[in-house]
Design a protein around this motif. Structure first.
Motif, PDB file in Angstrom:
ATOM      1  N   GLN A 147       0.830  -1.201   0.000  1.00 48.54           N
ATOM      2  CA  GLN A 147       0.000   0.000   0.000  1.00 48.54           C
ATOM      3  C   GLN A 147       0.868   1.255   0.000  1.00 48.54           C
ATOM      4  OE1 GLN A 147      -2.734   0.242   3.269  1.00 48.54           O
ATOM      5  NE2 GLN A 147      -3.610   2.178   2.612  1.00 48.54           N
ATOM      6  N   GLU A 148       1.934   1.227   0.796  1.00 43.91           N
ATOM      7  CA  GLU A 148       2.819   2.384   0.865  1.00 43.91           C
ATOM      8  C   GLU A 148       3.530   2.604  -0.467  1.00 43.91           C
ATOM      9  OE1 GLU A 148       6.240   4.250   3.840  1.00 43.91           O
ATOM     10  OE2 GLU A 148       5.457   2.229   4.169  1.00 43.91           O
ATOM     11  N   LEU A 149       3.933   1.506  -1.121  1.00 40.58           N
ATOM     12  CA  LEU A 149       4.583   1.631  -2.426  1.00 40.58           C
ATOM     13  C   LEU A 149       3.628   2.227  -3.457  1.00 40.58           C
ATOM     14  CD1 LEU A 149       6.569  -1.734  -2.643  1.00 40.58           C
ATOM     15  CD2 LEU A 149       7.526   0.564  -2.482  1.00 40.58           C
ATOM     16  N   ALA A 150       2.364   1.806  -3.390  1.00 42.14           N
ATOM     17  CA  ALA A 150       1.372   2.352  -4.315  1.00 42.14           C
ATOM     18  C   ALA A 150       1.186   3.851  -4.080  1.00 42.14           C
ATOM     19  CB  ALA A 150       0.039   1.623  -4.140  1.00 42.14           C
ATOM     20  N   GLU A 151       1.162   4.250  -2.809  1.00 44.56           N
ATOM     21  CA  GLU A 151       1.016   5.671  -2.481  1.00 44.56           C
ATOM     22  C   GLU A 151       2.235   6.464  -2.944  1.00 44.56           C
ATOM     23  OE1 GLU A 151       0.390   5.580   1.702  1.00 44.56           O
ATOM     24  OE2 GLU A 151      -1.721   4.973   1.549  1.00 44.56           O
ATOM     25  N   MET A 152       3.424   5.878  -2.772  1.00 45.82           N
ATOM     26  CA  MET A 152       4.644   6.562  -3.203  1.00 45.82           C
ATOM     27  C   MET A 152       4.693   6.692  -4.723  1.00 45.82           C
ATOM     28  SD  MET A 152       7.521   4.983  -0.640  1.00 45.82           S
ATOM     29  CE  MET A 152       7.551   5.437   1.095  1.00 45.82           C
ATOM     30  N   ASN A 153       4.221   5.670  -5.414  1.00 46.04           N
ATOM     31  CA  ASN A 153       4.170   5.731  -6.868  1.00 46.04           C
ATOM     32  C   ASN A 153       3.249   6.862  -7.317  1.00 46.04           C
ATOM     33  OD1 ASN A 153       4.834   4.515  -9.513  1.00 46.04           O
ATOM     34  ND2 ASN A 153       2.647   4.080  -9.587  1.00 46.04           N
ATOM     35  N   SER A 154       2.136   7.019  -6.588  1.00 48.48           N
ATOM     36  CA  SER A 154       1.207   8.102  -6.892  1.00 48.48           C
ATOM     37  C   SER A 154       1.869   9.460  -6.668  1.00 48.48           C
ATOM     38  CB  SER A 154      -0.041   7.972  -6.011  1.00 48.48           C
ATOM     39  OG  SER A 154      -0.933   9.035  -6.235  1.00 48.48           O
ATOM     40  N   VAL A 155       2.680   9.555  -5.594  1.00 48.90           N
ATOM     41  CA  VAL A 155       3.395  10.801  -5.309  1.00 48.90           C
ATOM     42  C   VAL A 155       4.375  11.126  -6.436  1.00 48.90           C
ATOM     43  CG1 VAL A 155       5.091  11.881  -3.776  1.00 48.90           C
ATOM     44  CG2 VAL A 155       3.159  10.631  -2.807  1.00 48.90           C
ATOM     45  N   LEU A 156       5.084  10.106  -6.910  1.00 43.51           N
ATOM     46  CA  LEU A 156       6.044  10.321  -7.997  1.00 43.51           C
ATOM     47  C   LEU A 156       5.347  10.816  -9.264  1.00 43.51           C
ATOM     48  CD1 LEU A 156       8.445   7.247  -7.687  1.00 43.51           C
ATOM     49  CD2 LEU A 156       8.935   9.621  -7.117  1.00 43.51           C
ATOM     50  N   LEU A 157       4.214  10.202  -9.583  1.00 43.47           N
ATOM     51  CA  LEU A 157       3.475  10.618 -10.776  1.00 43.47           C
ATOM     52  C   LEU A 157       2.966  12.050 -10.639  1.00 43.47           C
ATOM     53  CD1 LEU A 157       1.442   7.361 -11.547  1.00 43.47           C
ATOM     54  CD2 LEU A 157       3.419   8.262 -12.781  1.00 43.47           C
ATOM     55  N   GLU A 158       2.529  12.403  -9.434  1.00 43.90           N
ATOM     56  CA  GLU A 158       2.047  13.760  -9.198  1.00 43.90           C
ATOM     57  C   GLU A 158       3.188  14.767  -9.337  1.00 43.90           C
ATOM     58  OE1 GLU A 158      -0.431  16.943  -8.381  1.00 43.90           O
ATOM     59  OE2 GLU A 158      -0.895  14.867  -8.934  1.00 43.90           O
ATOM     60  N   LYS A 159       4.343  14.423  -8.775  1.00 45.28           N
ATOM     61  CA  LYS A 159       5.502  15.309  -8.887  1.00 45.28           C
ATOM     62  C   LYS A 159       5.925  15.465 -10.352  1.00 45.28           C
ATOM     63  CE  LYS A 159       7.559  14.674  -4.300  1.00 45.28           C
ATOM     64  NZ  LYS A 159       7.576  16.098  -3.955  1.00 45.28           N
ATOM     65  N   LEU A 160       5.865  14.366 -11.095  1.00 45.04           N
ATOM     66  CA  LEU A 160       6.228  14.422 -12.509  1.00 45.04           C
ATOM     67  C   LEU A 160       5.259  15.314 -13.277  1.00 45.04           C
ATOM     68  CD1 LEU A 160       7.972  13.411 -14.838  1.00 45.04           C
ATOM     69  CD2 LEU A 160       6.451  11.433 -15.035  1.00 45.04           C
ATOM     70  N   SER A 161       3.973  15.149 -12.979  1.00 47.53           N
ATOM     71  CA  SER A 161       2.956  15.955 -13.658  1.00 47.53           C
ATOM     72  C   SER A 161       3.142  17.441 -13.368  1.00 47.53           C
ATOM     73  CB  SER A 161       1.566  15.502 -13.205  1.00 47.53           C
ATOM     74  OG  SER A 161       0.559  16.335 -13.740  1.00 47.53           O
ATOM     75  N   GLN A 162       3.361  17.760 -12.092  1.00 46.06           N
ATOM     76  CA  GLN A 162       3.547  19.161 -11.714  1.00 46.06           C
ATOM     77  C   GLN A 162       4.850  19.724 -12.286  1.00 46.06           C
ATOM     78  OE1 GLN A 162       3.300  19.441  -7.469  1.00 46.06           O
ATOM     79  NE2 GLN A 162       1.172  18.745  -7.372  1.00 46.06           N
ATOM     80  N   GLY A 163       5.896  18.892 -12.240  1.00 46.00           N
ATOM     81  CA  GLY A 163       7.201  19.363 -12.696  1.00 46.00           C
ATOM     82  C   GLY A 163       7.263  19.617 -14.190  1.00 46.00           C
ATOM     83  N   LEU A 164       6.484  18.885 -14.985  1.00 49.40           N
ATOM     84  CA  LEU A 164       6.524  19.038 -16.439  1.00 49.40           C
ATOM     85  C   LEU A 164       5.563  20.104 -16.952  1.00 49.40           C
ATOM     86  CD1 LEU A 164       6.760  15.321 -17.667  1.00 49.40           C
ATOM     87  CD2 LEU A 164       8.557  17.064 -17.714  1.00 49.40           C
TER      88      LEU A 164
END
Length: 233
Positions: A147-164
């Motif tokens: 569950q934590e890995l899934a949440e972290m993956n979501s965080v990474l995708l959000e950071k990527l979306s915001q950063g781009l």
């Protein structure tokens, strides 16, 4: 060393049982009072209780029933001693949760056999329970990690979306402007913007890609630390 609590109102039988058990290196607690025995069971938490059925204060059935209702004493093995041989009495004791039944008079071999059988049975059950509990904890930990890995993956995708978002916007504008009739100075400026935003996007993608390598249970602690560092937006 296993401890055995013996509750028996006949002094001679109580003494004999105590001596037999002590000779076999059992730690033995003895009492002729069922009320005292019940209290001892709750305080000492013995590995086994041997109790007479017919007692002047509380009978053996009441002692067993009380022990089975308490979480701390509910699983203590229990052997009844009785002069009764009626099957209904035996069945009643077993229905209350007794593990064995010894009818008086009994031999030393019968007593020790019943004691060893009960202790061995509960030792096996305790080990099985412990193994199952450890397995359940392991499964729960794996589920939490997933569950934590899934949440972290979501965080990474959000950071990527915001950063781009900002670089892509600038690249779009610069590309549009380069199609217009521009002076050499403006042309060079938009080319510089494209190069800068492409480099920025590439850096962000590389950083996120590097973090994704940690998206597995064995590296989750490293990922926790790295996610605390803010990806530049």
């Amino acid at each position: 060393m296993s401890s055995v609590l013996v509750i028996e109102d006949d002094p001679e039988i109580l003494e004999n049982i105590g001596e037999i058990l002590e000779l076999q290196s059992y730690e033995t607690l003895t009492t002729s009072s069922s009320v005292t025995g019940l209290q001892l069971a709750k305080e000492a938490l013995p590995n086994l209780v041997i109790c007479d059925v017919v007692m002047p204060e509380l009978d053996g059935y009441s002692v067993l029933s009380e022990l089975r209702q308490q979480t701390e004493t509910a699983t203590i093995p229990f052997i009844f001693l009785t002069g009764r041989s009626d099957r209904s009495d035996v069945r009643h004791g077993m229905e209350l949760g007794a593990d064995d039944y010894l009818t008086k008079p009994f031999t030393q071999e019968e007593l020790l056999g019943a004691v060893q059988s009960c202790l061995s049975k509960y030792d096996r059950l305790s080990k099985q329970y412990e193994a199952q509990a450890q397995e359940a904890q392991s499964i729960e930990k794996q589920l939490q990690t997933s569950q934590e890995l899934a949440e972290m993956n979501s965080v990474l995708l959000e950071k990527l979306s915001q950063g781009l978002r900002h670089p892509v916007s600038n690249i779009t504008i610069a590309t549009y402007m380069l199609k217009q009739n521009l002076s050499q100075k403006d042309f060079d400026r938009y080319i510089a913007i494209l190069e800068e935003e492409c480099a920025r996007s590439t850096s962000l993608l590389n950083e996120v890609s590097g973090l994704q390598e940690y998206l597995n249970p064995s590296k989750i602690n490293l990922l926790r630390g790295k996610l605390k560092v803010r990806i530049p937006l």
